[in-house]
Motif scaffolding. Sequence first.
Motif, PDB file in Angstrom:
ATOM      1  N   SER A 204      99.670  11.196 -14.614  1.00 32.07           N
ATOM      2  CA  SER A 204     100.560  12.168 -15.245  1.00 32.07           C
ATOM      3  C   SER A 204      99.827  13.493 -15.444  1.00 32.07           C
ATOM      4  O   SER A 204      98.954  13.616 -16.304  1.00 32.07           O
ATOM      5  N   ASP A 205     100.192  14.457 -14.625  1.00 35.61           N
ATOM      6  CA  ASP A 205      99.547  15.778 -14.621  1.00 35.61           C
ATOM      7  C   ASP A 205     100.252  16.654 -15.664  1.00 35.61           C
ATOM      8  O   ASP A 205     101.414  17.008 -15.496  1.00 35.61           O
ATOM      9  N   GLU A 206      99.527  16.990 -16.738  1.00 37.06           N
ATOM     10  CA  GLU A 206     100.168  17.639 -17.893  1.00 37.06           C
ATOM     11  C   GLU A 206      99.519  18.978 -18.250  1.00 37.06           C
ATOM     12  O   GLU A 206      99.509  19.379 -19.408  1.00 37.06           O
ATOM     13  N   THR A 240      94.778  16.308 -18.396  1.00 38.57           N
ATOM     14  CA  THR A 240      95.086  17.598 -18.993  1.00 38.57           C
ATOM     15  C   THR A 240      93.885  18.528 -18.863  1.00 38.57           C
ATOM     16  O   THR A 240      92.825  18.123 -18.393  1.00 38.57           O
ATOM     17  N   SER A 241      94.075  19.770 -19.273  1.00 34.92           N
ATOM     18  CA  SER A 241      93.116  20.802 -18.905  1.00 34.92           C
ATOM     19  C   SER A 241      93.134  21.941 -19.904  1.00 34.92           C
ATOM     20  O   SER A 241      94.164  22.220 -20.520  1.00 34.92           O
ATOM     21  N   LEU A 242      91.990  22.607 -20.020  1.00 34.18           N
ATOM     22  CA  LEU A 242      91.939  23.810 -20.869  1.00 34.18           C
ATOM     23  C   LEU A 242      92.354  25.068 -20.103  1.00 34.18           C
ATOM     24  O   LEU A 242      92.573  26.114 -20.717  1.00 34.18           O
ATOM     25  N   SER A 243      92.438  24.994 -18.773  1.00 38.74           N
ATOM     26  CA  SER A 243      92.603  26.218 -17.972  1.00 38.74           C
ATOM     27  C   SER A 243      93.756  27.085 -18.452  1.00 38.74           C
ATOM     28  O   SER A 243      93.598  28.284 -18.674  1.00 38.74           O
ATOM     29  N   LYS A 244      94.929  26.445 -18.618  1.00 40.33           N
ATOM     30  CA  LYS A 244      96.132  27.208 -18.998  1.00 40.33           C
ATOM     31  C   LYS A 244      96.263  27.277 -20.508  1.00 40.33           C
ATOM     32  O   LYS A 244      96.697  28.290 -21.058  1.00 40.33           O
ATOM     33  N   ARG A 245      95.912  26.192 -21.190  1.00 38.88           N
ATOM     34  CA  ARG A 245      96.040  26.144 -22.653  1.00 38.88           C
ATOM     35  C   ARG A 245      95.190  27.204 -23.319  1.00 38.88           C
ATOM     36  O   ARG A 245      95.607  27.865 -24.266  1.00 38.88           O
TER      37      ARG A 245
HETATM   38  C1  LIG Z   1     100.319  21.240 -11.511  1.00 34.65           C
HETATM   39  C2  LIG Z   1      98.874  21.571 -11.597  1.00 34.65           C
HETATM   40  N1  LIG Z   1      98.009  20.597 -11.858  1.00 34.65           N
HETATM   41  C3  LIG Z   1      96.690  20.830 -11.927  1.00 34.65           C
HETATM   42  C4  LIG Z   1      96.178  22.101 -11.758  1.00 34.65           C
HETATM   43  C5  LIG Z   1      94.686  22.273 -11.812  1.00 34.65           C
HETATM   44  O1  LIG Z   1      94.255  22.987 -12.880  1.00 34.65           O
HETATM   45  P1  LIG Z   1      92.756  22.878 -13.396  1.00 34.65           P
HETATM   46  O2  LIG Z   1      91.958  22.241 -12.310  1.00 34.65           O
HETATM   47  O3  LIG Z   1      92.342  24.269 -13.654  1.00 34.65           O
HETATM   48  O4  LIG Z   1      92.802  22.026 -14.609  1.00 34.65           O
HETATM   49  C6  LIG Z   1      97.045  23.161 -11.486  1.00 34.65           C
HETATM   50  C7  LIG Z   1      96.497  24.524 -11.286  1.00 34.65           C
HETATM   51  O5  LIG Z   1      97.107  25.445 -10.895  1.00 34.65           O
HETATM   52  C8  LIG Z   1      98.434  22.886 -11.416  1.00 34.65           C
HETATM   53  O6  LIG Z   1      99.329  23.854 -11.159  1.00 34.65           O
END
Ligand SMILES: Cc1ncc(COP(=O)(O)O)c(C=O)c1O
Length: 403
Positions: A204-206, A240-245
């Motif tokens: 689950s990509d969140e 989950t990820s800090l990139s967008k948050r």
């Molecule tokens: C749907 C989705 N999942 C994952 C990612 C990967 O992000 P990150 O590797 O920076 O956590 C992105 C990045 O654009 C995305 O759009």
Amino acid sequence: MNPLLAKLQPYPFERLRQLFAGVQPDPAHTPISLGIGEPRHPTPPFIKDALVEGLGALAIYPATAGDLKLRQAFTGWLKRRYALEVDPATQVLPVNGSREALFALAQTVVDATRSPSPVVISPNPFYQIYEGAALLAGADTWYAPSDPARNFAVDWDSVPAEVWARTQLVYVCSPGNPTGAVMPLAEWEKLFALSDRHGFVIASDECYSEIYFRDEPPLGGLEAAAKLGRGDFRNLIALTSLSKRSNVPGLRSGFVAGDAAIVRQFLLYRTYHGSAMSGAVAAASIAAWGDESHVVDNRMQYRTKFAVVTPMLEAVLDVRLPDASFYLWAGIPPGWNGDDAAFARALYAQYNVTVLPGSYLARESQGANPGRGRIRMALVADTPECTEAARRIVDFTRRHPGA
Ligand SMILES: Cc1ncc(COP(=O)(O)O)c(C=O)c1O
């Protein structure tokens, strides 16, 4: 060479470069890109400070599992955000951004030696890493279309029984890129039942979970599992990820959480792959996961921007405010006969605005490309720039209701 590499498709931005090759945009307009979904709001200074303070950790090799303080930062956030009890010792792992983890997870869970041969199911349209991960793991791909008539919900019912029987991994993207749709509890219930029947893992990509426009925050996969009495998160991994948050796409920091049995095998895989998180990145990540005020502020910036831009575009395109994410997923006027690439090229040539053709984000499957006739606009620049882009798109579309 690994023959599976030849199966990889060109990335959408590579195709966009080819589409725009030789086009000279009108120099009367400054370039504006709504193409790449890369956050552009500033990184909060306290995260940079924590990174600098963590530099002492460069003198030691970090552990792949991350240290306890880092893992507790993840579980603390899961508790505050979703009211979940997650064991920091067995149910979480640090990852260097969700992208590498989405890829590596397929290498860990797919058994290409099994008969019948494995299938990985991806939503359609989708984030292209899912496809590459599946192909390099030796699986076949199946693309389940999102349905515009149901707020772009993925049509799981369209997957044939013989495909489910071969399925080893299903990618879910909620909130979705590019659709912005959040998967509701009933859909999770359906997918969990299918997972129980066929034994597949759900990834689950969140990563867009904190950028939302409704009052209620998006439902998480683990949260859905807990609500449905699946507190062991069996066959489920959330990423989950800090990139967008936290506006740190260059930090490369995220985490996975879920089924302890999968986490254990994933840790084994990652140890060999060599994907431990640097201690300096871990220090910055602990600071970031521990603070919500910058996240609220970031969300407000997107809300303001979308509140201005969406009504402007609604006048000319088939678009509305999504549940979440920083994308608008818009239908182009019928006069373009679904040719989203031609629309994007002409818009670029005449107004110097870059948008991504929707068909580049999806695959032709069962006779249709569900991205056809759509464009994706990433509202990552500041509000004045996005508003100027919208003004130009309105102008362009009014002047060219058809190809
Ligand atoms: C749907 C989705 N999942 C994952 C990612 C990967 O992000 P990150 O590797 O920076 O956590 C992105 C990045 O654009 C995305 O759009």
